[in-house]
Scaffold this active site. Structure first.
Site, mmCIF file in Angstrom:
data_model
loop_
_atom_site.group_PDB
_atom_site.id
_atom_site.type_symbol
_atom_site.label_atom_id
_atom_site.label_comp_id
_atom_site.label_asym_id
_atom_site.label_seq_id
_atom_site.Cartn_x
_atom_site.Cartn_y
_atom_site.Cartn_z
ATOM 1 N N ASP A 129 49.379 42.771 109.732
ATOM 2 C CA ASP A 129 48.633 43.657 108.843
ATOM 3 C C ASP A 129 47.937 44.834 109.535
ATOM 4 O O ASP A 129 47.274 45.611 108.876
ATOM 5 C CB ASP A 129 47.568 42.810 108.092
ATOM 6 C CG ASP A 129 47.062 43.512 106.849
ATOM 7 O OD1 ASP A 129 47.826 44.289 106.270
ATOM 8 O OD2 ASP A 129 45.896 43.300 106.484
ATOM 9 N N CYS A 189 48.928 42.956 85.764
ATOM 10 C CA CYS A 189 48.127 43.455 86.902
ATOM 11 C C CYS A 189 47.536 44.827 86.593
ATOM 12 O O CYS A 189 46.390 45.123 86.968
ATOM 13 C CB CYS A 189 48.971 43.490 88.178
ATOM 14 S SG CYS A 189 50.518 44.381 87.997
ATOM 15 N N CYS A 193 43.111 45.458 86.052
ATOM 16 C CA CYS A 193 42.395 46.173 87.123
ATOM 17 C C CYS A 193 41.066 46.756 86.593
ATOM 18 O O CYS A 193 41.060 47.526 85.637
ATOM 19 C CB CYS A 193 43.281 47.294 87.673
ATOM 20 S SG CYS A 193 42.430 48.207 88.968
ATOM 21 N N CYS A 209 40.272 51.604 94.144
ATOM 22 C CA CYS A 209 40.475 50.154 94.274
ATOM 23 C C CYS A 209 39.222 49.495 94.866
ATOM 24 O O CYS A 209 38.648 49.977 95.841
ATOM 25 C CB CYS A 209 41.691 49.891 95.158
ATOM 26 S SG CYS A 209 41.941 48.155 95.513
#
Ligand code: SF4
Ligand code: SF4
Length: 355
Positions: A129, A189, A193, A209
């Site tokens: 990551d 999804c 949100c 986000c």
């Protein structure tokens, strides 16, 4: 049936190391290279400047490892065993941060996988990551999953809760077939949100986000977005949690990802009492340590501003004079929000004057 001996050996070793999936892609340019550059150009990465700084490397694996032929993608499931403890705690931490820091848990394991390839004469680079690799593109190319509308990789077997690792090697190993997109007409999804950060299928405006706002953003959280963050104090995984493909996932067997007490047994206002040393101690093994006390207490203040009451005022008043201006400003904002709510409640409770 797979018969390539090195592929079988790598997959067997990955399984012994606890990885739930291990699949192979050729080290070509990632399919979303142009879309990634466009996303950066539109400023949707927000303050994540490092994404732009190494955009060339991210879109060309040969710049990461000259001579790279294959990218091996591994996945480790972190789906929790039980239901979320958050209805009890009153705050939410994204599942990827309930346990130990996944970078620290998984990096030694992927490095060990490198050794299998080194013994065959390969040169390797691996990342959990943190590398200049568009991991999701290669996970899709390798057939580990498909690009969900949430922009996450979704797997038929693992659902949405898994960490990815990428291992580049100069050895040529036959690639696996890409996965089929199985989102169909689902839009759960996008609908769930809280900040409308998913602006369309596979389109994310990171600046909205909650994961970006509470983890990546170093400074003040824009005031207009604070109310939308609700009680989330580190990240958000609503778009992953709602994915129907999770019903096929099994609970993670990784004990190091099990929820630590800070994920479910604190009171929000008690986090405000953490000084630097206590913060470091509490989150010693957790990814939360990465945002430091100032980032974490900033988030706690926002959550208190959205959900707190009279019982939180004293802790917030103290935080409003914290020597760290970021914490002080967010605490003052939270006090204002609580006062505003209690004023509105009082007004609503007052009897109407007779006409
Ligand atoms: S993590 Fe949360 S805020 Fe971010 S896109 Fe998913 S649901 Fe939206
Ligand atoms: S929630 Fe639905 S649309 Fe979103 S990634 Fe999962 S299947 Fe795809």
């Amino acid at each position: 049936m797979e018969t390539h001996p090195l592929k079988l050996a790598v997959q067997a070793h990955a399984k012994r190391l606890g990885f739930d999936a291990c699949r192979f892609a050729s080290a070509q340019s990632p399919p979303h290279a142009d879309a990634f550059r466009q996303w950066l150009a539109e400023g949707k990465a927000g303050e994540m400047a490092w994404l732009g700084k190494n955009a060339d490397r991210r879109t060309d694996p040969q710049l990461v490892l000259p001579g790279a032929k294959t990218i091996i993608m591994v996945a480790r499931n972190y789906a929790p065993a039980g239901p979320s403890p958050h209805p009890r705690t009153g705050y939410e931490i994204a599942r990827y941060a309930w346990g130990e820091d996944y970078h620290e848990v998984l990096t030694p394991r992927i490095r060990e996988l490198e050794e299998v390839l080194a013994a065959q004469g390969g040169r390797q680079r691996s990342y959990i990551d943190t590398g200049p690799v568009l991991e999701r593109d290669y996970a899709v190319l390798a057939g580990l999953g498909w690009h969900g509308k949430s922009t996450m990789v979704i797997s038929r077997e693992l659902g949405a809760f898994f960490f990815l690792g990428a291992l580049l090697t100069t050895l040529e190993i036959p690639p696996d077939a890409p996965a089929v997109d199985r989102c169909g007409r689902c839009t759960k999804c996008i609908d769930v949100c809280p900040t409308a950060a998913i602006t369309g299928p596979q389109q994310l405006d990171a600046r909205r986000c909650v994961s970006y706002l509470t983890i990546e953003l170093k400074g003040a959280i824009p005031e207009e977005l604070r109310p939308l963050i609700g009680n989330r104090i580190y990240g958000c995984d609503d778009c992953a949690a709602v994915c129907p493909w999770n019903r096929f996932a099994k609970a993670s067997t990784e004990v190091r990802f099990a929820a630590q007490p800070f994920a479910y047994s604190w009171r929000l206002r008690d986090f405000l009492a953490l000084d630097n040393a206590a913060f470091r101690e509490l989150f010693r093994d957790s990814p939360i340590k990465r945002i430091k006390r100032r980032g974490f207490l900033r988030n706690v203040c926002v959550a208190l501003g959205n959900t707190g009451g009279a019982e939180d005022l004293a802790a917030l008043q103290k935080a409003a004079s914290d020597p760290e201006p970021l914490i002080a400003e967010h605490a003052s904002w939270a006090l204002g929000e609580i006062e505003r709510r209690s004023g509105a409640a009082k007004q609503a409770a007052e009897p109407l004057l007779p006409a």
